[in-house]
Design an enzyme around this catalytic site. Structure first.
Site, PDB file in Angstrom:
ATOM      1  CG  ASP A 566     -57.950   9.017   9.003  1.00 52.96           C
ATOM      2  OD1 ASP A 566     -59.032   8.837   9.971  1.00 52.96           O
ATOM      3  OD2 ASP A 566     -57.795  10.052   8.669  1.00 52.96           O
ATOM      4  CD  GLU A 569     -64.021   6.186  11.688  1.00 53.11           C
ATOM      5  OE1 GLU A 569     -64.025   6.204  10.547  1.00 53.11           O
ATOM      6  OE2 GLU A 569     -63.160   6.691  12.324  1.00 53.11           O
ATOM      7  CG  ASP A 643     -60.735  14.711  11.792  1.00 48.93           C
ATOM      8  OD1 ASP A 643     -59.912  14.059  12.021  1.00 48.93           O
ATOM      9  OD2 ASP A 643     -61.623  14.560  10.862  1.00 48.93           O
TER      10      ASP A 643
END
Ligand SMILES: *[C@@H]1O[C@H](CO)[C@@H](O)[C@H](O)[C@H]1NC(C)=O
Ligand SMILES: *[C@@H]1O[C@H](CO)[C@@H](O)[C@H](O)[C@H]1NC(C)=O
Length: 989
Positions: A566, A569, A643
C-alpha cells in the site's frame, strides 16, 4: 488506506480538522480535499502547454519544428533523423534526435530526445546532483518484449517533396507519412489515416536553457554594491525573454508550502495526437470516470481539467472527475465501427491529457448527413524523452495483445488469489483472525484469504509483529492452512526511522533509501511517523528486500503468507500533494520528477521478486497486491481502486474503473467491496457483494472507524444472500481461472466491456455498467441502485441470451428488463458458449482442487456452442512445463455431438499432472436451449479416448425438460464419467 491521527501529525491534523469542519458546514458527505492537489493552472508546465495550445489555435500559427531531410537514415526497420526547433531568427536551432522504429508486430515507436542533454552538455542549477539527460529508462521498467524491428519495413521509393514514407506492418499495409516542415506524422492503415502526430502543431519540447538571473528592483535598491551590473542583467533579461512565454514556474514552483527546485529548468514534452473519425477514446487509467472518456476543453458535459496522471494518495476520491488517482497507465485506444487503434505514451513523469472532440462536416450541402467526429488529444508531460508506441489495430484484441507483448501479460495467479479475500483495518489479534475464520466456517461461507492491515506490526515497523496482539502468528497460519486458507500481510515502502530497528539500520547503512535533493537520506512522515523510503529502482535494494522476506527473517510467516503493498505512490503525509518532493533523487541520480509514476511499480516488483525466493526449493507463484501501478504492473500482481466510499455511487463507479483496467492491460483489478470509508447499509453491502463477485480481484475491506461487516454479521436475509453470491463466484472459479489464463497468454481482459466483445455495435460503445466474463459469454449487470428490483441489460446482437439460473430467454438487440429482487443477481448466458463450473460448495478454493466439473452448454441460434477450460495445480510454475489441462469443448448442432479436444502441448510434467488429475471427471452436462427433437430421449452415447473395449460407447442417462413459457428447453446428462483431461465425445443424436 489513509487516516490521520493527532499523534501522527499534529500540524497536519489541525489543518485537517479545520478543513473537515469547514467541509461539514457545506456538505454532509466526506469529499476529496481539492486544495491538496494541483489543477492544470497550478501545475506550471501544464498551464504553459495549454497556453501553447491556445496560441497554436490562431490561424497564423506555424509549428517551430522541422525535420532536416538531409539527416534521415533508414536501416533495419529504423528511421533516424534530426528535428530542428527554431527559436528566433538568427538563433541556433535546437537539435532533437528522432528515432522511429517499425516493429515486427506492426507497432511503431517514436522517440524524440534533446541532443544537448543526451551529451550532458548542460549546466544544472544550484549544486544539483541530478542527471543531465532526459529520463529514458521508463522502458527498462515497462517493456519486456515485442521490440523486434520489422525487417520488412521499407522507405517508399516514390519521392514526394516534403515527405518521407515508410511502409510496414503485415504486407506493408501500414504506412507512416512523415512530413518535414512542419514536422508531423500520419499513421495509415490500408491507405486510410488513423492517427496523426502534431497535426495541430502542439509539439513542444521545452529545451534546456540557462537561467538568466532576474533582479527585482527592490533588491537592487537594497543592495547598493554591484548595482549597475544587476541593472544591466535585468535589461538583458528583458531582451532574452521569449515573447509571451510564462516563465513564472520555470525555475522553481511552490505549492502547498513546498518549493520544488528545478535544477534543469523547464523541460516539458508535449504533443497533440489526433484520431480522425474516432468518436470514442478509452483508457489512461486510473480515474473515477466512465469508460468512454469525456472531453476536457469546451463542449457540453465536459470536464474543465485535463485527465491527470500523477500517482497520488487521493483520499475520499471524487467520482466523475479527471483528477489523478493512485496509478497510471498512459495507454489510450480510439474506437469506431470497424477499427480500434491506440497510443502508449511511455513517460513516467507527471502527465496531463486534454481531450477535444470536433465534428467535421464533410459536405456542408448534404443536410441530414452528420459529419464524422475526430478526437484530438494533447499529451503533456513534465520531463523525460518523448517515447510513444502507435498501434493500428484493427481490432480491440490486436491492441491488448500488442500492448501485452510489449509490457507483459498478466501473471497467472495462484488459484486462491481469484477466490474471495476478507480484509479489514484491522483484525486486531491472532485470536481475532482465528475467530473470523471459524465464523466463516460456522456460517458455511466460502473464503480463501484473510488480510492484516498495518496494526499487526509493532509500532508500524514492517517485518515485525505486535507482541501483545499477535502472540503466535505461526499458530495462526497453521490454523488457516487447515482449510487451505491464506494470510496476506501489509508491507509498505516507508520504513520507520527509529532506533533498535534493524531494517532501517540496514537500509541506511547500505545507502538504499531515496535521497533528498542534497543527496542525503530523505525523511518524511507516514504511518510510523518519521520514515524513509526504500529506493526500489536500485537493484541492490531489490537484493536486500529479498532477504527480509525469508521465513527465518520475517518470522511468523509461512508459505501461506502473501503480501499487500500500500502507500507506494509513494504516500508522504507531509509531502507536496501527499507525495515526495519532485527534486528528490533516486538510483542513478534521476529526479523523483522523472520517475514518479513508475515508483509504485518498482516497489511492487521488489516484493514480487522477494516472494519468489522465500525458501530455497519452494517456488510458488507470488501474490502481491498494489495500490500504485504503471504499465507493466500486471506482471507482478493485482491492484485495487484504493480508498472508496460506502456509497451507491462508488459501487456504480467501480464497474467502469475495473473494465478500464481490463482493456488497459492490468485486468487483475477490483474495488473494496462494501466501500472503504463509512458504513454501508445492509442492502448496499449485499448488492456490493453481488457486484464484487465480478471483479477479477474480489476483496471485502473496511476502514478502522467502521463497524464490523463480515458477511455473517448482516443477518437474515442478507447473510444468506451474500453467501449465495460468494458460492456463485466459487462455482464459476473454473471459468474465471480460464479467463485469467487467457489474459496471461493473449492480454485479453478478464472482464470485458461491450465494445470489446461487439466492436461493430455502435450503440454499445459507451456502455460501461455491464460486463462479460472472459470468453464465456456470461453477461453480468450488477445492481448499483438503491431499492432497484430490476435492471436494464443491453444486448448487442441477435443471439439468444438465457438467465443463468432459470434459463429465461432474452433475445433481440437493445435493452431488456431483467428482474433483480435483492436475492437475484442479473446474469445472462449468451448462446454459443460452454461454461465450466464446479458445483460442490466448499469452504475454500483449495478444497475444490479435485472436485468434478459441470459443463453448461448454451446453444446459439444455430444450435452450436463452444468453450474452453484451463486447469493446473493453481500454485506452482509447473504449468510452464506442461502440467496443465487445456481443453476445447464443442457442440456441433448438425451432428448433435459434444466433444472435448486437447489444446495443450506436451511438456516434461504433462504426464505426471494428468495422472494426478486422472480421477477428476465431468459429472454433469447441462444443455440450455436444447432442441425439441430430444424430447422423449432417455440416453446419450459416451465414448472416451483410451477407454477399455467394454466401456466404449457406453450409454448414460439423459433427461429433457421442455420449454416452459419464456424459459428455454434444457437437458441434463448425469454423470457421463468422462475425464476432464481426456478426449471424449457425447452423442445426442
Ligand atoms: C523486476 O525488476 C527487475 C529489475 O528491473 C527485473 O529484472 C525483473 O524482471 C522484474 N520482475 C518482473 C516480474 O517484471
Ligand atoms: C456449427 O458448427 C459446425 C461444426 O463446428 C459448423 O460446421 C457450422 O458451420 C456451425 N454452424 C454455424 C451456423 O456456425
Amino acid at each position: 488506506m489513509f487516516l490521520l491521527r493527532a499523534a501522527e501529525g499534529p500540524r497536519w491534523m489541525a489543518v485537517f480538522l479545520l478543513l473537515a469542519a469547514l467541509c461539514c458546514l457545506f456538505s454532509p458527505v466526506v469529499m476529496v480535499k481539492h486544495e491538496n492537489f494541483k489543477t492544470c493552472e497550478q501545475s506550471g508546465f501544464c498551464k504553459r502547454n495549454r497556453q501553447f495550445a491556445d496560441d497554436a489555435a490562431s490561424s497564423s500559427w506555424v509549428s517551430p519544428y522541422a525535420l532536416d531531410p538531409a539527416s534521415i537514415t533508414f536501416k533495419d526497420g529504423q528511421l533516424a533523423a534530426t528535428v530542428l526547433k527554431t527559436l528566433k531568427e538568427g538563433e541556433e536551432k535546437v537539435r532533437l534526435p528522432l528515432i522511429v522504429t517499425f516493429l515486427e508486430s506492426g507497432v511503431a515507436r517514436v522517440t524524440l530526445d534533446e541532443e544537448k542533454r543526451q551529451k550532458g552538455d548542460i549546466i544544472l542549477r544550484g549544486d544539483s546532483k541530478a542527471r543531465k539527460e532526459r529520463y529514458n529508462e521508463a522502458s527498462n521498467w515497462a517493456i519486456v518484449g515485442g521490440l523486434d524491428a520489422a525487417t520488412g519495413a521499407a522507405l517508399s521509393a516514390e519521392a514526394e517533396a516534403g515527405y518521407t514514407k515508410v511502409f510496414y506492418g503485415d504486407g506493408g499495409k501500414h504506412q507512416a507519412l512523415i512530413r518535414h516542415h512542419p514536422f508531423s506524422i500520419e499513421f495509415q492503415r490500408d491507405g486510410e489515416t488513423q492517427i496523426k502526430f502534431n497535426d495541430k502543431g502542439l509539439l513542444n519540447l521545452e529545451h534546456w536553457r540557462q537561467k538568466v538571473e532576474k533582479v527585482e528592483k527592490v533588491k537592487v535598491e537594497e543592495k547598493k554594491e554591484g548595482e549597475e551590473e544587476k541593472k544591466e542583467g535585468e535589461e538583458e533579461n528583458k531582451e532574452q525573454e521569449p515573447q509571451g512565454e510564462d516563465e513564472s514556474t520555470w525555475w522553481d514552483e511552490a505549492f502547498g508550502g513546498n518549493t520544488d527546485t528545478k535544477p534543469r529548468g523547464p523541460e516539458a514534452i508535449a504533443l497533440d495526437i489526433t484520431f480522425p473519425g474516432y468518436e470514442h477514446v478509452y483508457g489512461i487509467p486510473e480515474h473515477a470516470t466512465g469508460l468512454s472518456l469525456k472531453t476536457t476543453r469546451g463542449g457540453d458535459g465536459a470536464y474543465s481539467e485535463p485527465y491527470r496522471l500523477y500517482n497520488a494518495d487521493v483520499f475520499e476520491y471524487e467520482l466523475d472527475s479527471p483528477m489523478t488517482l493512485y496509478g497510471a497507465i498512459p495507454l489510450m485506444q480510439a474506437h469506431r465501427k470497424g477499427s480500434t487503434v491506440g497510443v502508449f505514451w511511455m513517460n513516467a513523469a507527471e502527465t496531463w491529457v486534454d481531450i477535444v472532440k470536433t465534428k467535421s462536416i464533410t459536405n456542408p450541402f448534404s443536410l441530414g448527413l452528420l459529419g464524422k467526429t475526430d478526437t484530438e488529444t494533447h499529451w503533456i508531460s513534465e520531463s523525460g524523452i518523448m517515447d510513444v508506441f502507435v498501434f493500428l489495430g484493427p481490432t480491440p484484441q490486436d491492441i491488448t495483445r500488442q500492448y501485452g507483448e510489449l509490457t507483459g501479460f498478466t501473471a497467472l495467479p495462484q488459484s486462491f488469489a481469484i477466490a474471495y479475500h476478507q480484509c479489514r483495518w484491522n483484525y486486531v489479534t491472532d485470536e481475532d483472525v482465528k475467530d473470523v475464520d471459524r465464523k466463516f466456517d460456522k456460517f458455511k461461507i466460502p473464503y480463501d484469504v484473510i488480510w492484516l492491515d498495518i496494526e499487526y506490526t509493532q509500532e508500524k515497523k514492517y517485518f515485525t509483529w505486535d507482541p501483545l496482539t499477535f502472540v503466535n502468528p505461526t499458530k495462526m497460519n497453521e490454523h488457516l492452512d487447515k482449510r487451505d486458507r491464506k494470510l496476506v500481510a501489509i508491507i509498505d515502502p516507508h520504513i520507520k526511522n527509529t532506533n533498535d530497528y534493524p531494517v532501517i539500520d540496514q537500509m541506511k547503512s547500505k545507502g538504499l533509501a531515496v535521497k533528498n535533493k542534497d543527496g542525503n537520506d530523505y525523511e518524511g512522515w507516514c504511518w510510523p511517523g518519521s520514515s524513509m523510503w526504500i529506493d526500489a529502482f536500485n537493484p541492490a535494494a531489490i537484493t536486500w528486500w529479498k532477504t527480509l522476506f525469508k521465513y527465518d527473517s520475517f518470522k511468523g510467516t509461512a508459505s501461506n503468507t502473501f503480501i499487500w503493498n500500500d502507500m507506494n505512490e509513494p504516500s508522504v503525509f507531509n509531502g507536496p500533494e501527499t507525495t515526495m518532493p519532485k527534486d528528490n533523487l533516486h538510483h542513478g541520480n534521476w529526479e523523483h520528477r522523472d520517475v514518479h509514476n513508475v515508483n509504485g511499480m518498482t516497489f511492487h516488483n521488489a516484493t514480487y521478486e522477494a516472494l519468489l525466493e522465500r525458501k530455497k526449493g519452494e517456488i510458488r507463484r507470488p501474490f502481491a497486491l498494489t495500490r500504485s501501478f504503471y504499465s507493466g504492473s500486471q506482471r507482478v500482481g493485482a491492484m485495487w481502486t484504493g480508498d472508496n466510499l460506502a456509497e451507491w455511487s462508488h459501487l456504480h463507479a467501480s464497474i467502469p474503473m475495473v473494465l478500464n483496467q481490463g482493456i488497459s492491460g492490468f485486468p487483475f483489478a477490483g474495488a473494496d467491496v462494501g466501500g472503504f470509508f463509512g458504513n454501508p447499509s445492509k442492502e448496499l453491502l449485499t448488492r456490493w457483494y453481488q457486484a464484487g463477485i465480478y471483479y477479477p480481484f474480489f476483496r471485502g475491506h473496511a476502514h478502522i472507524d467502521t463497524r464490523r461487516r463480515e458477511p455473517y454479521i448482516a443477518g437474515a436475509p442478507y447473510t444468506e444472500i451474500i453467501t449465495q453470491a460468494l458460492r456463485l463466484r466459487y462455482q464459476l472459479l473454473p471459468a474465471w481461472y480460464t479467463a485469467f489464463h487467457e489474459a496471461s497468454t493473449t492480454g485479453a481482459p478478464i472482464v470485458r466491456p461491450n465494445f470489446y466483445i461487439h466492436p461493430e455495435d455502435e450503440n454499445g460503445f459507451a456502455i460501461d455498467d455491464q460486463l462479460y466474463i472472459g470468453s464465456t459469454g456470461l453477461l453480468a449487470k450488477p445492481v448499483t441502485q438503491e431499492g432497484a428490483d430490476s435492471v436494464s441489460v443491453y444486448i448487442a446482437d441477435d443471439q439468444p441470451y438465457f438467465d443463468y439460473f432459470d434459463y429465461t430467454l432474452y433475445q433481440g438487440a437493445g435493452h431488456h428488463t431483467v428482474a433483480a429482487p435483492l436475492e437475484k443477481i442479473p446474469l445472462l448466458m449468451q448462446g454459443g458458449h460452454i461454461i465450466p463450473r464446479r458445483d460442490r460448495p466448499r469452504r475454500s478454493s483449495g478444497l475444490m482442487k479435485y472436485d468434478p466439473f459441470t459443463l453448461v452448454v448454451v446453444l446459439d441460434k444455430d444450435g452450436n456452442a463452444s468453450g474452453t477450460l484451463y486447469v493446473d495445480d493453481g500454485a506452482t510454475f509447473d504449468y510452464q512445463k506442461g502440467a496443465y489441462i487445456h481443453r476445447r469443448f464443442g457442440f456441433d448442432g448438425k451432428r448433435s455431438a459434444l466433444t472435448s479436444i486437447g489444446l495443450g502441448t506436451k511438456g516434461t510434467k504433462t504426464d505426471a499432472y494428468l495422472k494426478a488429475m486422472a480421477k477428476v471427471r465431468v459429472e454433469k452436462i447441462i444443455v440450455v436451449n436444447a432442441p425439441s427433437a430430444w424430447e422423449g430421449k432417455t440416453e446419450v452415447v459416451v465414448s472416451e479416448e483410451g477407454a477399455k473395449e467394454s466401456a466404449r460407447r457406453k450409454k448414460v442417462a439423459f433427461e429433457y425438460f421442455a420449454k416452459d413459457g419464456k424459459k428455454a428447453a434444457w437437458a441434463v446428462v448425469r454423470d457421463p464419467k468422462v475425464g476432464v483431461g481426456k478426449g471424449w465425445k457425447i452423442d445426442f443424436s
